[in-house]
Design a protein around this motif. Structure first.
Motif, PDB file in Angstrom:
ATOM      1  N   LYS A 135      -9.006  17.176  -3.875  1.00 38.63           N
ATOM      2  CA  LYS A 135      -9.043  18.590  -3.487  1.00 38.63           C
ATOM      3  C   LYS A 135      -8.876  18.735  -1.976  1.00 38.63           C
ATOM      4  O   LYS A 135      -8.213  19.655  -1.511  1.00 38.63           O
ATOM      5  N   GLU A 136      -9.482  17.820  -1.231  1.00 34.49           N
ATOM      6  CA  GLU A 136      -9.370  17.874   0.221  1.00 34.49           C
ATOM      7  C   GLU A 136      -7.921  17.669   0.674  1.00 34.49           C
ATOM      8  O   GLU A 136      -7.435  18.339   1.586  1.00 34.49           O
ATOM      9  N   MET A 137      -7.241  16.746   0.002  1.00 34.49           N
ATOM     10  CA  MET A 137      -5.847  16.471   0.354  1.00 34.49           C
ATOM     11  C   MET A 137      -4.982  17.692   0.045  1.00 34.49           C
ATOM     12  O   MET A 137      -4.123  18.071   0.833  1.00 34.49           O
ATOM     13  N   LYS A 138      -5.195  18.317  -1.110  1.00 31.45           N
ATOM     14  CA  LYS A 138      -4.430  19.511  -1.474  1.00 31.45           C
ATOM     15  C   LYS A 138      -4.696  20.638  -0.486  1.00 31.45           C
ATOM     16  O   LYS A 138      -3.782  21.366  -0.090  1.00 31.45           O
ATOM     17  N   ALA A 139      -5.963  20.799  -0.077  1.00 30.95           N
ATOM     18  CA  ALA A 139      -6.307  21.843   0.891  1.00 30.95           C
ATOM     19  C   ALA A 139      -5.652  21.552   2.244  1.00 30.95           C
ATOM     20  O   ALA A 139      -5.151  22.468   2.911  1.00 30.95           O
ATOM     21  N   ALA A 140      -5.622  20.292   2.643  1.00 27.23           N
ATOM     22  CA  ALA A 140      -5.000  19.918   3.917  1.00 27.23           C
ATOM     23  C   ALA A 140      -3.502  20.178   3.876  1.00 27.23           C
ATOM     24  O   ALA A 140      -2.914  20.686   4.842  1.00 27.23           O
ATOM     25  N   ILE A 141      -2.863  19.875   2.754  1.00 24.13           N
ATOM     26  CA  ILE A 141      -1.427  20.110   2.618  1.00 24.13           C
ATOM     27  C   ILE A 141      -1.132  21.603   2.665  1.00 24.13           C
ATOM     28  O   ILE A 141      -0.191  22.051   3.330  1.00 24.13           O
ATOM     29  N   ALA A 142      -1.945  22.397   1.976  1.00 24.27           N
ATOM     30  CA  ALA A 142      -1.753  23.856   1.997  1.00 24.27           C
ATOM     31  C   ALA A 142      -1.920  24.397   3.413  1.00 24.27           C
ATOM     32  O   ALA A 142      -1.153  25.261   3.858  1.00 24.27           O
ATOM     33  N   TYR A 143      -2.931  23.890   4.132  1.00 22.41           N
ATOM     34  CA  TYR A 143      -3.162  24.328   5.517  1.00 22.41           C
ATOM     35  C   TYR A 143      -1.958  23.980   6.404  1.00 22.41           C
ATOM     36  O   TYR A 143      -1.498  24.803   7.198  1.00 22.41           O
TER      37      TYR A 143
END
Length: 66
Positions: free
Chosen positions: A9-17
């Motif tokens: 989830k953290e990786m997906k959030a970082a990519i979205a950011y």
């Protein structure tokens, strides 16, 4: 068989950011490129006006003196 990499989830959030940041930077670059084109056009026009107003008449006067 090679397993597919999973994203946390953290990786997906970082990519979205990062996608949002990249979009903002692209918009800013477009804005700056317009200003830079305006500045470059002004410099080119000023240079040509200088050539027309100063250099050509000066060259003509010097040529007439020969």
């Amino acid at each position: 068989m090679i397993p597919e990499p999973t994203q946390s989830k953290e990786m997906k959030a970082a990519i979205a950011y990062l996608e949002v940041e990249v979009a903002e930077i692209k918009a800013e670059v477009k804005s700056w490129s317009r200003w830079l084109l305006l500045v470059a056009g002004t410099i080119i026009a000023t240079t040509w006006l200088t050539v027309i107003i100063l250099v050509i008449p000066l060259g003509f006067v010097l040529w007439k003196q020969i």
